[in-house]
Structure formats: C-alpha cells, structure tokens
Design a protein around this motif. Structure first.
Motif, PDB file in Angstrom:
ATOM      1  N   PHE A  13       0.834  -1.195   0.000  1.00  0.00           N
ATOM      2  CA  PHE A  13       0.000   0.000   0.000  1.00  0.00           C
ATOM      3  C   PHE A  13       0.872   1.250   0.000  1.00  0.00           C
ATOM      4  CE2 PHE A  13      -3.271   2.652   2.458  1.00  0.00           C
ATOM      5  CZ  PHE A  13      -3.939   3.009   1.303  1.00  0.00           C
ATOM      6  N   TYR A  14       1.923   1.235   0.787  1.00  0.00           N
ATOM      7  CA  TYR A  14       2.874   2.342   0.846  1.00  0.00           C
ATOM      8  C   TYR A  14       3.451   2.630  -0.543  1.00  0.00           C
ATOM      9  CZ  TYR A  14       7.605   4.241   1.564  1.00  0.00           C
ATOM     10  OH  TYR A  14       8.756   4.956   1.475  1.00  0.00           O
ATOM     11  N   GLU A  15       3.889   1.594  -1.240  1.00  0.00           N
ATOM     12  CA  GLU A  15       4.491   1.780  -2.556  1.00  0.00           C
ATOM     13  C   GLU A  15       3.469   2.299  -3.564  1.00  0.00           C
ATOM     14  OE1 GLU A  15       7.552   1.754  -3.360  1.00  0.00           O
ATOM     15  OE2 GLU A  15       8.264   1.078  -1.401  1.00  0.00           O
ATOM     16  N   GLU A  16       2.247   1.809  -3.465  1.00  0.00           N
ATOM     17  CA  GLU A  16       1.178   2.273  -4.355  1.00  0.00           C
ATOM     18  C   GLU A  16       0.946   3.777  -4.186  1.00  0.00           C
ATOM     19  OE1 GLU A  16      -3.700   1.947  -4.541  1.00  0.00           O
ATOM     20  OE2 GLU A  16      -2.555   0.261  -3.711  1.00  0.00           O
ATOM     21  N   LEU A  17       0.842   4.215  -2.943  1.00  0.00           N
ATOM     22  CA  LEU A  17       0.591   5.629  -2.668  1.00  0.00           C
ATOM     23  C   LEU A  17       1.776   6.502  -3.073  1.00  0.00           C
ATOM     24  CD1 LEU A  17      -1.085   5.362   0.851  1.00  0.00           C
ATOM     25  CD2 LEU A  17      -2.224   5.786  -1.334  1.00  0.00           C
ATOM     26  N   LYS A  18       2.959   5.977  -2.831  1.00  0.00           N
ATOM     27  CA  LYS A  18       4.147   6.749  -3.177  1.00  0.00           C
ATOM     28  C   LYS A  18       4.249   6.965  -4.682  1.00  0.00           C
ATOM     29  CE  LYS A  18       9.061   7.041  -2.086  1.00  0.00           C
ATOM     30  NZ  LYS A  18      10.226   6.362  -1.455  1.00  0.00           N
ATOM     31  N   LYS A  19       3.958   5.928  -5.461  1.00  0.00           N
ATOM     32  CA  LYS A  19       4.009   6.050  -6.921  1.00  0.00           C
ATOM     33  C   LYS A  19       3.003   7.067  -7.434  1.00  0.00           C
ATOM     34  CE  LYS A  19       5.728   1.388  -7.900  1.00  0.00           C
ATOM     35  NZ  LYS A  19       5.389   0.053  -8.475  1.00  0.00           N
ATOM     36  N   GLU A  20       1.874   7.190  -6.757  1.00  0.00           N
ATOM     37  CA  GLU A  20       0.831   8.125  -7.173  1.00  0.00           C
ATOM     38  C   GLU A  20       1.033   9.521  -6.587  1.00  0.00           C
ATOM     39  OE1 GLU A  20      -3.085   6.593  -6.505  1.00  0.00           O
ATOM     40  OE2 GLU A  20      -2.650   4.675  -7.463  1.00  0.00           O
ATOM     41  N   LEU A  74      -6.810   2.009   3.941  1.00  0.00           N
ATOM     42  CA  LEU A  74      -6.314   2.840   5.038  1.00  0.00           C
ATOM     43  C   LEU A  74      -7.025   2.503   6.343  1.00  0.00           C
ATOM     44  CD1 LEU A  74      -4.492   5.335   5.782  1.00  0.00           C
ATOM     45  CD2 LEU A  74      -6.534   6.729   5.397  1.00  0.00           C
ATOM     46  N   PHE A  75      -8.352   2.400   6.281  1.00  0.00           N
ATOM     47  CA  PHE A  75      -9.123   2.098   7.485  1.00  0.00           C
ATOM     48  C   PHE A  75      -8.853   0.685   7.993  1.00  0.00           C
ATOM     49  CE2 PHE A  75     -12.420   5.244   5.698  1.00  0.00           C
ATOM     50  CZ  PHE A  75     -11.733   6.319   6.248  1.00  0.00           C
ATOM     51  N   ASN A  76      -8.606  -0.239   7.093  1.00  0.00           N
ATOM     52  CA  ASN A  76      -8.295  -1.603   7.516  1.00  0.00           C
ATOM     53  C   ASN A  76      -6.945  -1.670   8.229  1.00  0.00           C
ATOM     54  OD1 ASN A  76     -10.660  -2.766   6.533  1.00  0.00           O
ATOM     55  ND2 ASN A  76      -9.782  -3.173   4.508  1.00  0.00           N
ATOM     56  N   LEU A  77      -5.993  -0.880   7.735  1.00  0.00           N
ATOM     57  CA  LEU A  77      -4.677  -0.865   8.353  1.00  0.00           C
ATOM     58  C   LEU A  77      -4.658  -0.069   9.647  1.00  0.00           C
ATOM     59  CD1 LEU A  77      -2.477  -0.350   5.174  1.00  0.00           C
ATOM     60  CD2 LEU A  77      -2.568  -2.402   6.583  1.00  0.00           C
TER      61      LEU A  77
END
Length: 246
Positions: A13-20, A74-77
């Motif tokens: 999830f971190y990598e996904e958000l960072k790429k965007e 985000l809410f799940n994490l």
C-alpha cells in the motif's frame, strides 16, 4: 495495528501511494525533492549529529482524490482513523504518521478554512489554543525526531494558505475590479459593484487599487504554501485543500 509498516500489505500500500504522489517518506534516501534542497549528504550529516533513529520515522500522506479502495485499505490498516471520517463533517486532508512515537496526526480545513488537528488514537483535538505555549506536550513528543522541523513547516504553510485563501475568497474577483475601474465612477464619484446599490457607501479608486494589491500579496502567500507542499506531493491538486465552505 501498530505503526511499524512492515507487513507485506502495508508495504504494498505504501508503494502504491508513493508512486501516485500521495505519500512521502520524509527522512528517506529516496525523497528526491528534499535531497535537491539539502544536498546528497543531508542524511549522513543528521546521522553524525543525532544518530540514525530519525530515519524513515515520518510519513506524510495527502488524501485528495483517493479512491474508495484506497480509503478502505487505510481504514483496515489503521481502524482508529475511521472516527475522523464521519459523513457530513469536514474530513482530514493531511495525515502525519510518526512511526517512532506511534502517533497519527490528522489535519484538515473546515468552515471558513479554520484548521483542525486531531490525534487518531484518542480522537482528541490537539491544535494549540490561542497563545498556548508551542510546542505543546503532544507536539513536543511528535517533533522529537523531526530534526528539520518538516511537520512544523507544513503546518505553518497550511495555516498561511488557509487564512490567505479565505481572505482572498472574500474579495471581489480581479475581473470585477478591473471592469469597475474601466467603467469609471458613478455620479457621486464612487465605484459600486453590481451587487451594491446607491445606499451602499461605494469605493474610491484608491480602495479598489488596494484590493488588487492585497489580492496579489495573498496570492503570493498561497503560492509559497503550494510550492512547499508540491515538493512532497508533485501531483497534488493543492487548492483542493480548501473545502470552499465559506
């Protein structure tokens, strides 16, 4: 879930958000915008002065235009964040994750661009009150490893933007002012906008010119704030931080 960010789900999830361009790892060797400002050796210099504990401890996320899927992840994490996203209320648009102190600071703008700061775990309002000593105990803890005071800078720039944008929004548009100046004053020597009638006091030419000057200054303040945020979030629709609830 503890703020360790080491599970496969978290890291993906971190990598996904960072790429965007939606998440920044502030004290990271990969945060190129900061390296451009402070130089290639900035982390090494901090290591020598403070030790390496600060590295990768601070994540900042901007929540503009997240998909429903991303918000659900985000809410799940981090289930405690759900309390900040109640329908019908203004929601946070910036999240500060302090992995060292296990704090998530939720920040956003509400009515008339008034800012709000909440701690996600306690759901308590943590914005310093008027004339309260800063940093407060909450922020003193939050800032402990933030050796370059990035969080403080971003919060100050958000406050500058919020105030300037609200004041700018309360003024007539430049087009209206220039049109009024071009058309000239009324018989009483005053300038009045279309929504004003003869009972209104009207404006002098000097007052209209001062409005234009004030708008230019406010725009400069907003642009400065934008430039700061865009360093971390190059794809950010910065002006969408304001909810427009005036």
């Amino acid at each position: 879930m503890p703020l360790t960010l080491n599970s496969p789900e978290q890291l993906a999830f971190y990598e996904e958000l960072k790429k965007e361009g939606k998440l920044a790892d502030i004290y990271s060797e990969n945060q190129h915008s900061i390296i451009e400002n402070y130089g290639e050796d900035w982390l090494r210099e901090l290591d020598e002065k403070h030790g390496p504990a600060y590295r990768n401890h601070l994540l900042v996320a901007q929540l503009l235009y997240w998909s429903d899927e991303q918000m659900n992840k985000l809410f799940n994490l981090f289930p405690s964040l759900k309390a900040q996203f109640i329908p019908g209320k203004h929601h946070p648009t910036i999240l500060f994750f302090n992995l060292a102190t296990q704090q998530i600071l939720c920040v956003g703008l509400g009515r008339k661009n008034s800012s709000f700061y909440f701690d996600s775990e306690t759901n308590e309002h943590v914005k310093p009150s008027y004339q309260e000593k800063m940093p407060t105990p909450y922020f003193d803890k939050f800032y402990k490893l933030d050796h370059h005071w990035f969080v403080n800078q971003l919060l100050n720039e958000l406050e500058a933007f919020a105030t300037s944008h609200y004041e700018w929004s309360c003024l007539p548009s430049e087009e209206e002012i220039y049109e009024l100046l071009e058309n000239g004053p009324n018989d009483d020597g005053q300038y009045r906008f279309s929504h004003e009638d003869s009972e209104d006091d009207g404006h002098s030419k000097e007052e209209l010119e001062q409005m234009l000057e004030d708008m230019e200054k406010l725009q400069d303040y907003m642009d400065d704030a934008k430039d700061t945020f865009i360093q971390y979030f190059p794809n950010m629709e910065f002006y969408e931080l304001s909810p427009g609830d005036f």
